[in-house]
Motif scaffolding. Sequence first.
Motif, PDB file in Angstrom:
ATOM      1  N   ARG A  91       2.769  10.907 -14.365  1.00 34.77           N
ATOM      2  CA  ARG A  91       1.744  10.384 -15.258  1.00 34.77           C
ATOM      3  C   ARG A  91       0.929   9.325 -14.542  1.00 34.77           C
ATOM      4  O   ARG A  91       1.283   8.888 -13.447  1.00 34.77           O
ATOM      5  N   LYS A  92      -0.158   8.908 -15.155  1.00 33.91           N
ATOM      6  CA  LYS A  92      -1.008   7.893 -14.544  1.00 33.91           C
ATOM      7  C   LYS A  92      -0.265   6.561 -14.519  1.00 33.91           C
ATOM      8  O   LYS A  92       0.310   6.146 -15.516  1.00 33.91           O
ATOM      9  N   ILE A  93      -0.272   5.947 -13.372  1.00 35.66           N
ATOM     10  CA  ILE A  93       0.348   4.629 -13.264  1.00 35.66           C
ATOM     11  C   ILE A  93      -0.759   3.615 -13.040  1.00 35.66           C
ATOM     12  O   ILE A  93      -1.925   3.955 -12.969  1.00 35.66           O
ATOM     13  N   CYS A  94      -0.382   2.388 -12.892  1.00 39.73           N
ATOM     14  CA  CYS A  94      -1.359   1.319 -12.721  1.00 39.73           C
ATOM     15  C   CYS A  94      -2.147   1.508 -11.426  1.00 39.73           C
ATOM     16  O   CYS A  94      -1.702   2.177 -10.495  1.00 39.73           O
ATOM     17  N   ASN A  95      -3.320   0.886 -11.376  1.00 42.53           N
ATOM     18  CA  ASN A  95      -4.083   0.936 -10.134  1.00 42.53           C
ATOM     19  C   ASN A  95      -3.455  -0.021  -9.122  1.00 42.53           C
ATOM     20  O   ASN A  95      -2.575  -0.814  -9.455  1.00 42.53           O
TER      21      ASN A  95
ATOM     22  N   VAL B 259       0.838  -1.207   0.000  1.00 46.39           N
ATOM     23  CA  VAL B 259       0.000   0.000   0.000  1.00 46.39           C
ATOM     24  C   VAL B 259       0.868   1.249   0.000  1.00 46.39           C
ATOM     25  O   VAL B 259       0.664   2.180  -0.787  1.00 46.39           O
ATOM     26  N   LYS B 260       1.854   1.282   0.890  1.00 51.00           N
ATOM     27  CA  LYS B 260       2.730   2.454   0.988  1.00 51.00           C
ATOM     28  C   LYS B 260       3.541   2.646  -0.288  1.00 51.00           C
ATOM     29  O   LYS B 260       3.688   3.768  -0.766  1.00 51.00           O
ATOM     30  N   ALA B 261       4.046   1.566  -0.860  1.00 51.99           N
ATOM     31  CA  ALA B 261       4.804   1.671  -2.108  1.00 51.99           C
ATOM     32  C   ALA B 261       3.934   2.277  -3.204  1.00 51.99           C
ATOM     33  O   ALA B 261       4.374   3.170  -3.933  1.00 51.99           O
ATOM     34  N   HIS B 262       2.719   1.814  -3.314  1.00 49.29           N
ATOM     35  CA  HIS B 262       1.813   2.352  -4.333  1.00 49.29           C
ATOM     36  C   HIS B 262       1.556   3.841  -4.094  1.00 49.29           C
ATOM     37  O   HIS B 262       1.597   4.646  -5.027  1.00 49.29           O
ATOM     38  N   LYS B 263       1.319   4.221  -2.842  1.00 48.31           N
ATOM     39  CA  LYS B 263       1.074   5.638  -2.522  1.00 48.31           C
ATOM     40  C   LYS B 263       2.289   6.499  -2.844  1.00 48.31           C
ATOM     41  O   LYS B 263       2.163   7.573  -3.433  1.00 48.31           O
ATOM     42  N   TRP B 264       3.475   6.063  -2.442  1.00 49.26           N
ATOM     43  CA  TRP B 264       4.679   6.853  -2.675  1.00 49.26           C
ATOM     44  C   TRP B 264       4.986   6.966  -4.160  1.00 49.26           C
ATOM     45  O   TRP B 264       5.358   8.037  -4.642  1.00 49.26           O
ATOM     46  N   ILE B 265       4.852   5.874  -4.884  1.00 53.19           N
ATOM     47  CA  ILE B 265       5.148   5.906  -6.315  1.00 53.19           C
ATOM     48  C   ILE B 265       4.114   6.758  -7.057  1.00 53.19           C
ATOM     49  O   ILE B 265       4.462   7.538  -7.937  1.00 53.19           O
ATOM     50  N   THR B 266       2.857   6.644  -6.672  1.00 56.50           N
ATOM     51  CA  THR B 266       1.814   7.466  -7.274  1.00 56.50           C
ATOM     52  C   THR B 266       2.098   8.945  -7.024  1.00 56.50           C
ATOM     53  O   THR B 266       1.950   9.779  -7.920  1.00 56.50           O
ATOM     54  N   ALA B 267       2.522   9.273  -5.825  1.00 61.68           N
ATOM     55  CA  ALA B 267       2.813  10.667  -5.472  1.00 61.68           C
ATOM     56  C   ALA B 267       4.003  11.211  -6.274  1.00 61.68           C
ATOM     57  O   ALA B 267       4.032  12.393  -6.601  1.00 61.68           O
ATOM     58  N   ARG B 268       4.959  10.371  -6.595  1.00 61.54           N
ATOM     59  CA  ARG B 268       6.157  10.808  -7.334  1.00 61.54           C
ATOM     60  C   ARG B 268       5.960  10.831  -8.846  1.00 61.54           C
ATOM     61  O   ARG B 268       6.750  11.419  -9.556  1.00 61.54           O
TER      62      ARG B 268
ATOM     63  N   CYS C 149      -0.098  -4.585  -7.415  1.00 54.40           N
ATOM     64  CA  CYS C 149       0.139  -5.661  -6.452  1.00 54.40           C
ATOM     65  C   CYS C 149       0.357  -6.993  -7.153  1.00 54.40           C
ATOM     66  O   CYS C 149       1.143  -7.806  -6.702  1.00 54.40           O
ATOM     67  N   SER C 150      -0.346  -7.190  -8.270  1.00 57.21           N
ATOM     68  CA  SER C 150      -0.153  -8.446  -8.992  1.00 57.21           C
ATOM     69  C   SER C 150       1.165  -8.439  -9.765  1.00 57.21           C
ATOM     70  O   SER C 150       1.770  -9.480  -9.968  1.00 57.21           O
ATOM     71  N   ASN C 151       1.618  -7.276 -10.200  1.00 65.56           N
ATOM     72  CA  ASN C 151       2.883  -7.160 -10.898  1.00 65.56           C
ATOM     73  C   ASN C 151       3.466  -5.760 -10.686  1.00 65.56           C
ATOM     74  O   ASN C 151       3.143  -4.840 -11.414  1.00 65.56           O
ATOM     75  N   PRO C 152       4.335  -5.586  -9.693  1.00 57.84           N
ATOM     76  CA  PRO C 152       4.872  -4.260  -9.411  1.00 57.84           C
ATOM     77  C   PRO C 152       5.728  -3.688 -10.536  1.00 57.84           C
ATOM     78  O   PRO C 152       6.006  -2.509 -10.555  1.00 57.84           O
TER      79      PRO C 152
END
Length: 109
Positions: free
Chosen positions: A92-96, A80-89, A101-104
């Motif tokens: 462009r739109k990244i994966c949901n 969860v934290k990895a997704h939040k940090w990467i989304t914040a950085r 989670c299925s493929n980082p």
Amino acid sequence: MKFTHGIWMKFVDWWGINTAIEQQWTSMLYLCGSRLNWMKSKAWLTAAAAVPWHIWLARNHTIFRQEEREAKDVFTQIQVKAHKWITARSNRKICNFDQCCSNPRNFRL
């Protein structure tokens, strides 16, 4: 140590990288990150920063609140934290979350 090692093994397995955990976790981070292209390597290092952060939080809960955390729960928090940090950085739109989670390796910065 077993708890920490297990978390790191889940993390490298999540990224689909076959490697033994090195003596120094920093060596392992750069070794594994170097196997990815530049854009994915930045995502890898951002995601990897969530591992010691959540291990530290879990240990604080054990010491100060006498609450044991399961490794699988800590690993979910890392995702969860990895997704939040990467989304914040990301610019462009990244994966949901479910895709990542299925493929980082879907993470792109």
